[in-house]
Write a protein that holds these residues in place. Structure first.
Motif, PDB file in Angstrom:
ATOM      1  N   PRO A   8       0.939  -1.315  -0.029  1.00  0.00           N
ATOM      2  CA  PRO A   8       0.130  -0.411   0.095  1.00  0.00           C
ATOM      3  C   PRO A   8       0.775   1.819   0.019  1.00  0.00           C
ATOM      4  N   GLN A   9       0.447   2.303  -0.647  1.00  0.00           N
ATOM      5  CA  GLN A   9       0.916   3.723  -0.392  1.00  0.00           C
ATOM      6  C   GLN A   9       1.565   4.616   0.614  1.00  0.00           C
ATOM      7  N   VAL A  27       8.411   1.757   5.792  1.00  0.00           N
ATOM      8  CA  VAL A  27       7.723  -0.083   6.127  1.00  0.00           C
ATOM      9  C   VAL A  27       8.096  -1.331   5.905  1.00  0.00           C
ATOM     10  N   PRO A  28       9.268  -2.084   6.149  1.00  0.00           N
ATOM     11  CA  PRO A  28       9.846  -3.156   5.498  1.00  0.00           C
ATOM     12  C   PRO A  28       9.166  -3.976   5.483  1.00  0.00           C
ATOM     13  N   GLY A  29       9.122  -4.814   4.438  1.00  0.00           N
ATOM     14  CA  GLY A  29       8.056  -6.508   4.143  1.00  0.00           C
ATOM     15  C   GLY A  29       6.837  -5.221   4.017  1.00  0.00           C
ATOM     16  N   GLY A  30       5.807  -6.425   4.220  1.00  0.00           N
ATOM     17  CA  GLY A  30       4.773  -6.770   3.277  1.00  0.00           C
ATOM     18  C   GLY A  30       3.426  -6.615   4.201  1.00  0.00           C
ATOM     19  N   ASP A  49       4.510 -13.324   9.731  1.00  0.00           N
ATOM     20  CA  ASP A  49       5.602 -12.712  10.075  1.00  0.00           C
ATOM     21  C   ASP A  49       5.952 -10.831   8.901  1.00  0.00           C
ATOM     22  N   LEU A  50       5.157 -10.156   8.927  1.00  0.00           N
ATOM     23  CA  LEU A  50       4.740  -9.170   7.743  1.00  0.00           C
ATOM     24  C   LEU A  50       6.169  -9.010   6.715  1.00  0.00           C
ATOM     25  N   GLU A  57       8.244  -7.592  -0.330  1.00  0.00           N
ATOM     26  CA  GLU A  57       7.178  -6.405  -0.559  1.00  0.00           C
ATOM     27  C   GLU A  57       6.040  -7.020  -1.094  1.00  0.00           C
ATOM     28  N   CYS A  58       4.653  -7.386  -0.330  1.00  0.00           N
ATOM     29  CA  CYS A  58       3.465  -7.537  -1.438  1.00  0.00           C
ATOM     30  C   CYS A  58       2.109  -7.527  -0.447  1.00  0.00           C
ATOM     31  N   THR A  59       1.534  -7.595  -1.340  1.00  0.00           N
ATOM     32  CA  THR A  59      -0.170  -7.495  -0.604  1.00  0.00           C
ATOM     33  C   THR A  59      -0.420  -8.505  -0.497  1.00  0.00           C
TER      34      THR A  59
END
Lengths: 241, 241, 241, 241, 241, 241
Positions: free
Chosen positions: D51-52, D59-62, D108-109, D114-116
């Motif tokens: 997300p934008q 923020v790192p991760g997804g 674990d986000l 990098e994904c949603t």
């Protein structure tokens, strides 16, 4: 006042005005008004009921309201279609509220009887002064529609109103600004008057720098010069309807 | 001017004004302004980027914009929450455009640098004149915020502006209308001026009957009386920040 | 519990609470409640009709509903005005539903008679715990409004409710989180109780890691400590109205 | 616990649960979960961007988000289609926020990369407990999708979560309420837990009368009985994927 | 016609159709129709009142309307949830209008009596031809619902309708396109017919290049082949209800 | 074909068509087309960028899109302004999609280069056949705009398209229906063709009763008669631009 304007007019000179009555087939009265390069279609349509808030508050008589729009292709760079973007912009809202207020001054709302008059003002081609052309056109459309709908004795139409813009450009007051002038104006003013010479709305805005009261008076003087000619035009057409 | 007003004031008398600076903890400058029974929270917040249209058109400098709101419980009969009904009403849009335009006259937008100043004006309690109280308050909040953010040499704030309403009630011009007066007024006018006495906005509306130019001038005279006192109030607070 | 908190409080210590009754002039009852740096304006307004669904389903009595809002300048970084963006965000919707549900527990809806009570909770300044401050404030505003509108015999108000937040930070349960604590909390819980000590709502959320039932019980214990003090505050004010 | 329930179940008895894995052809994992008369389609779809707001805040991760919907024909009386009425109702918003929060506890986000992940929960047929069935289903869909997308070493899925409703009806605590029970419940609670027995969300609401802490504990005891069986069901299916 | 299709079918061969009647518990009639990989849930629900415009215009009888939706996970790349984005897209609007029009041809609206039939068509899984599957399914759901609600004498259902897509791919006319074929088609046509062989809607669109009248006729011939088989399927199920 | 029509035309006779080129001052090409009592303003405006989805999918070339609107005063009973009601109605959406699709057949999108052509079709006065007049007008506006913007060698315009309505009234096929005929028609069909006689869109709808394939062919025959005359009219104007 020997300043030369973009289109060669004198500072106190209106653009050419033409009014094409009954341009549309359905509404009780309609017209296409052209003020120089600005063309506005205005129509007066009667709906035989009043808005909900009038019913709730038991206000007697009728209502006059305005809706204003600009066709996407009316402007130099195509503007967004408000129906597609899902809401009317702030400028549109501000303008249609001004037109509605001004035209309610032109009629005796109680004598209208239980109905709502919709004044639709749609700008086909824009070259500055669209709200003024709309008021001038809607006033005539409303007068004509009332003349057709009511007997002379019961006609709720009180007095013609009309509007014109004035402004200060490079320090010089000018009448009836076209788009290019409007964009460069230091002060921008719209004056709505009645045929008998009283003020209905005065909206003056400093765009570049604040202005003195002396300037305010010069601008209204200039507007009065233009409005007399506009009322003559309206009157001439109204007489023969 | 021996006419008695609803609240015992003289015709050329302002309501009591109090300003409570830095009422909020987060924005760079904020205040609660009370003009009689009208209370407005105004805040100036800086966002370190400019609107998209400025970026696209490569306009140098920054922008000043206003958002106006009325809490549902601020009015005699509870008004609808605009966030719940899904859009800002026409009156809200018209008012916030007026405030934004007026305040942009108070600063040198280019000197602001690349940022947007949000002026939030939220009416907590309403008794007439909310747009004028908002302009007066927002002007001071903006001046204070600029004083805190910029050095004296780089301060983009040019001049205080303030606003006051005037109107004609039962044929008598009156200064600073409260809600009950406002509803009965034949003419309703809002005047925005600079501290040096020039006009920023003039918005006069015939509510009951059109008005003459003589009346227009009387009303502006009255507004000037009130505005001098308002500027004194603003100035006094601004000096000690 | 010798852990030091951001603002020097003990883990089981509430922030300072002040309540300013009848802060607004129009609604039947209103107040400004400050819980530390969080300030919420709450108002109870009666509308003499019921929602359409109650009419359709012929449910006897009245209704209590809540609308919650946050002023744009209430937060550290200015938040978007929901009226301008055209809809209430998910967080707003969730909070106002919680407040409405909780307050409906405080009254006998049938004894209310045919009316809707709007509880407006507007956050002026936010420093955590805004939904709890809203419930505590709205409860008192509703109690006061009922006391004024109904005779003692017909008063539909049953019992005060109040709310407080609790949470776990660095493994330690803490009472009444401020914004910075809230953001770091591993568990975040809002407890709504009646003055007689029963639960109205329990909303506990693991933010960082799931929590045991033992932890749940510790948190509710802590909440009860705070709520007793809050009820004392409400009671004191309600008595003298 | 010899009270008879509407459908003959014991007070601590779940409704029959069936899970139909990979019901849809397109998403990475999907299933149709039926809990008694409640049928929910859940799907886990990966979008290869975040997300934008995550991008802006670096923020790192997804991210994991949920969208919940109810088909118009899923309820006893046909409910309005939210797409047609132009917005999601408050209940929908509240539910999808709950589901999203609960499921973010399950992964674990940062390890997501990098994904949603979109978890779509669409109620096909409703007979109470739709949000709990959605959480239970979405948890399994998410676990399955992660198992398929990541190597065992890099699998960001931490632990199964599941949810069940409990409530008090005519004074008796009951597990897994159907619609008719839900409507008559004095207290209504949704418990979200991890497979290892910790709490993720506790949402208890007094619908008719406030409840004691003793009742709260009885209800959570009851929920734990049901959740153990639900986790067994999930586990069984997850093993063979 | 020895061209090989993506899924091995002959050019004039339908995909496999299965219909699962009364798939849902609440509506008067519902079904899950699968045409190859396309699955659509259709339901017929009666509301015992007519739309406002029918009341205003005093049109006798009832109304049939359709709402169409696509679950986000139904498509190859997840599509946006229309309820979340706040409006139905143009494609959705176009399709539900087509379905509504087609189904109104199947009943005698006046004999329906004062009611509105909602035909909900929700695509669970999409592989081309969703509007045709919706019409075919909704027709059967409506027929079944009428059979259950009305006596044989008063049954307003006139005749089954059904729809199928046809198209031209690489110059070859083909029946019942799947998604991959649909995307490559030069001409795309949807034909809605009555069981007795008359046309209800013909919608043919050149996607790549305009087409001749000869081609138009070939395509309709092909559609008729498929529709006969579809009507047989509908008839078989309807008989045993 | 000796049936008398409402306006005295023969069954295979078009209404009078006039086209007023370059009616507007700003767009690259614009015209007012009148087909009997139906007047539509069409304009072709170039925007020097492509829609976001084309950018994302890296589709080469440009795009052609259409927006259709109806002025409130264009219809017998004033219709609602879509900009004011906040969304485009289903009929509007359906029509503008049809026009857009049809006109994309007229150009080589890749040869357009990176741009979007907006075709605005605004109905000023409505008497049936507004979508057909829009297509015919937009086709000519687009052809003219391309002729002006591109060299002959690079002109992406491929072929003129035009549209006409046909229908069956009291069992008789008729060409180019006016509003009163359209309302009474049993079958209503819009045919879009290329100048070389191929079909672009065929949209036939049974309004009262299904129709046979023989009827379909009669209607298309009739449309072809009319379209030949319309193409002659377009061609004549295009030649002299």
């Amino acid at each position: 006042m020997s300043v030369s304007r973009i289109d060669g007019r004198a500072c106190d000179q209106l653009r050419n005005i033409t009014i094409n009555m009954d341009y549309l087939s359905h509404p009780l009265a309609s017209l296409l008004i052209c003020c120089g390069g600005t063309k506005v279609l205005t129509a007066a349509s009667f709906d035989e009921k009043v808005p909900q808030w009038m019913k709730n508050q038991k206000v007697p008589g009728g209502w006059v309201t305005c809706e204003y729009g600009m066709l996407p292709a009316a402007t130099g760079e195509r503007c967004k279609r408000e129906a597609a973007s899902g809401k009317q912009g702030g400028r549109t809202v501000e303008i249609q509220r001004l037109i509605g207020r001004s035209l309610r001054m032109a009629v005796d709302l109680e004598k209208l009887g239980e109905c709502t008059v919709y004044l639709d003002c749609d700008v086909i081609d824009a070259d500055g002064g669209t709200r003024c052309a709309s008021i001038t056109g809607a006033s005539l459309a409303l007068a004509a529609a009332c003349k057709r709908r009511y007997s002379a004795a019961e006609n709720p139409f009180k007095e013609l109103v009309a509007a014109v813009s004035v402004g200060i450009i490079d320090g010089v007051p000018m009448l009836d600004l076209c788009y290019d002038e409007d964009h460069r104006a230091e002060v921008d003013m719209n004056i709505v008057m009645t045929e008998s010479g009283n003020l209905v709305e005065v909206q003056g805005t400093a765009e570049g720098a604040p202005f003195s009261r002396a300037r305010l008076n010069e601008l209204i003087d200039l507007a009065e010069i233009g409005l007399k000619q506009i009322f003559a035009k309206q009157r001439e057409i109204l007489e023969i309807i």
